[in-house]
Design a protein around this motif. Structure first.
Motif, short mmCIF file in Angstrom:
data_model
loop_
_atom_site.label_atom_id
_atom_site.label_comp_id
_atom_site.label_asym_id
_atom_site.label_seq_id
_atom_site.Cartn_x
_atom_site.Cartn_y
_atom_site.Cartn_z
N LYS A 83 0.84 -1.20 0.00
CA LYS A 83 0.00 0.00 0.00
C LYS A 83 0.88 1.25 0.00
CE LYS A 83 -3.84 2.24 2.30
NZ LYS A 83 -4.79 2.25 3.38
N ARG A 84 1.92 1.25 0.83
CA ARG A 84 2.83 2.39 0.88
C ARG A 84 3.56 2.56 -0.46
NH1 ARG A 84 5.38 5.16 5.35
NH2 ARG A 84 4.39 3.74 6.82
N ALA A 85 3.93 1.44 -1.10
CA ALA A 85 4.64 1.49 -2.38
C ALA A 85 3.76 2.06 -3.49
CB ALA A 85 5.13 0.10 -2.77
N ALA A 86 2.46 1.94 -3.34
CA ALA A 86 1.52 2.45 -4.35
C ALA A 86 1.34 3.96 -4.26
CB ALA A 86 0.17 1.75 -4.20
N GLU A 87 1.80 4.57 -3.17
CA GLU A 87 1.64 6.01 -2.99
C GLU A 87 2.59 6.76 -3.93
OE1 GLU A 87 2.34 6.62 1.19
OE2 GLU A 87 0.53 5.53 1.75
N ALA A 88 2.37 8.05 -4.06
CA ALA A 88 3.21 8.89 -4.90
C ALA A 88 4.57 9.13 -4.23
CB ALA A 88 2.52 10.23 -5.15
N TYR A 89 5.60 9.19 -5.04
CA TYR A 89 6.95 9.51 -4.57
C TYR A 89 7.38 10.81 -5.24
CZ TYR A 89 7.42 5.07 -2.19
OH TYR A 89 7.25 4.04 -1.32
N PRO A 90 8.34 11.52 -4.64
CA PRO A 90 8.74 12.82 -5.20
C PRO A 90 9.49 12.73 -6.52
CG PRO A 90 10.06 12.29 -3.26
CD PRO A 90 9.00 11.23 -3.38
N VAL A 91 9.98 11.54 -6.86
CA VAL A 91 10.65 11.32 -8.15
C VAL A 91 10.10 10.02 -8.74
CG1 VAL A 91 12.77 12.53 -7.47
CG2 VAL A 91 12.60 10.08 -7.11
N GLU A 92 10.34 9.82 -10.02
CA GLU A 92 9.85 8.62 -10.68
C GLU A 92 10.59 7.39 -10.15
OE1 GLU A 92 9.62 6.71 -15.14
OE2 GLU A 92 9.86 8.86 -14.93
N VAL A 93 9.82 6.36 -9.81
CA VAL A 93 10.39 5.09 -9.36
C VAL A 93 9.61 3.95 -9.99
CG1 VAL A 93 11.29 5.92 -7.16
CG2 VAL A 93 9.00 4.98 -7.26
N THR A 95 8.31 -0.17 -9.90
CA THR A 95 7.59 -0.94 -8.89
C THR A 95 8.52 -1.55 -7.84
OG1 THR A 95 5.86 -1.43 -10.49
CG2 THR A 95 5.97 -2.85 -8.54
N LEU A 96 9.58 -2.22 -8.28
CA LEU A 96 10.49 -2.83 -7.30
C LEU A 96 11.19 -1.77 -6.46
CD1 LEU A 96 12.05 -5.75 -9.35
CD2 LEU A 96 10.40 -5.91 -7.49
N GLN A 97 11.56 -0.67 -7.08
CA GLN A 97 12.17 0.43 -6.32
C GLN A 97 11.20 0.94 -5.26
OE1 GLN A 97 12.93 2.90 -9.72
NE2 GLN A 97 15.10 2.36 -9.80
N ALA A 98 9.94 1.11 -5.64
CA ALA A 98 8.93 1.58 -4.69
C ALA A 98 8.74 0.60 -3.54
CB ALA A 98 7.60 1.82 -5.41
N ILE A 99 8.81 -0.69 -3.83
CA ILE A 99 8.67 -1.68 -2.76
C ILE A 99 9.85 -1.60 -1.80
CG2 ILE A 99 8.63 -4.17 -2.25
CD1 ILE A 99 6.92 -4.48 -4.84
N HIS A 100 11.05 -1.42 -2.33
CA HIS A 100 12.23 -1.28 -1.45
C HIS A 100 12.12 -0.01 -0.60
CE1 HIS A 100 14.49 -4.74 -2.69
NE2 HIS A 100 14.34 -4.42 -3.96
N LEU A 101 11.73 1.09 -1.21
CA LEU A 101 11.56 2.34 -0.46
C LEU A 101 10.48 2.19 0.60
CD1 LEU A 101 11.75 4.84 -3.44
CD2 LEU A 101 13.45 4.60 -1.61
N ALA A 102 9.37 1.58 0.23
CA ALA A 102 8.27 1.39 1.18
C ALA A 102 8.69 0.48 2.33
CB ALA A 102 7.06 0.81 0.46
N THR A 103 9.51 -0.51 2.05
CA THR A 103 10.00 -1.40 3.10
C THR A 103 10.85 -0.62 4.09
OG1 THR A 103 9.99 -3.28 1.57
CG2 THR A 103 11.33 -3.50 3.57
N MET A 104 11.72 0.25 3.57
CA MET A 104 12.54 1.07 4.46
C MET A 104 11.67 2.04 5.26
SD MET A 104 15.89 1.95 2.15
CE MET A 104 16.72 2.73 3.52
N GLN A 105 10.68 2.63 4.62
CA GLN A 105 9.78 3.55 5.32
C GLN A 105 8.98 2.81 6.39
OE1 GLN A 105 7.93 4.94 1.62
NE2 GLN A 105 8.50 7.03 2.22
#
Length: 155
Positions: A83-93, A95-105
């Motif tokens: 769910k967190r990975a599906a949110e908007a990020y300040p730069v283009e990412v 899917t896998l990058q978003a999952i890694h970022l969301a995991t850290m968050q």
């Protein structure tokens, strides 16, 4: 140093490709998404199928991947992470990058574990920096007073 390992970083260090990382294996604690094993094994399989590794080399690399996976605390890809990975990020990412970022968050928000990022993925590093996450190569060395979370904290 408490580090989050991305598969791009792990596979390149295991293969001895790219610059060495002085902190490799010297962290206090390492975390990774459960995706790391799959991503590393997919990369290893690609190298074998493309002729860059023979069967023995693939088997050896597979053993190294399992050793790393066994030495880090693996964080599952939960519904909350997705769910967190599906949110908007300040730069283009991706899917896998978003999952890694969301995991850290998620690690930080839910478990109070703040990691530095060890990644060779320039897009992931750029996105992490936009979120205020420090790249491991730029992080100061850990001090004895740094918090040391336990594996139970993320179970």
């Amino acid at each position: 140093m408490i580090v989050y390992l991305d598969s791009s970083f792990v596979i390149r260090r295991l293969l001895g490709v790219g610059p060495s990382a002085a902190f490799w294996g010297k962290w206090e604690k390492a975390y990774a998404s459960t995706l790391m094993r799959t991503e590393c094994c997919r990369a290893a399989n690609h190298l074998r199928l493309s002729g860059k590794l023979d069967d023995a080399g693939r088997a050896r690399l597979g053993g190294w991947i399992e050793t790393v996976c066994g030495a880090v605390t693996q964080i599952p890809v939960t519904d909350a992470v997705l769910k967190r990975a599906a949110e908007a990020y300040p730069v283009e990412v991706g899917t896998l990058q978003a999952i890694h970022l969301a995991t850290m968050q998620e690690l930080e928000a839910v478990h109070g574990v703040k990691c530095v990022l060890a990644s060779d993925d320039e897009g992931l590093v750029r996105a992490a920096k936009a979120l205020g996450i420090v790249e491991a190569q730029e992080a100061p060395a850990a001090t004895p007073t740094d918090a040391q979370p336990t594996a139970e904290a993320v179970s």
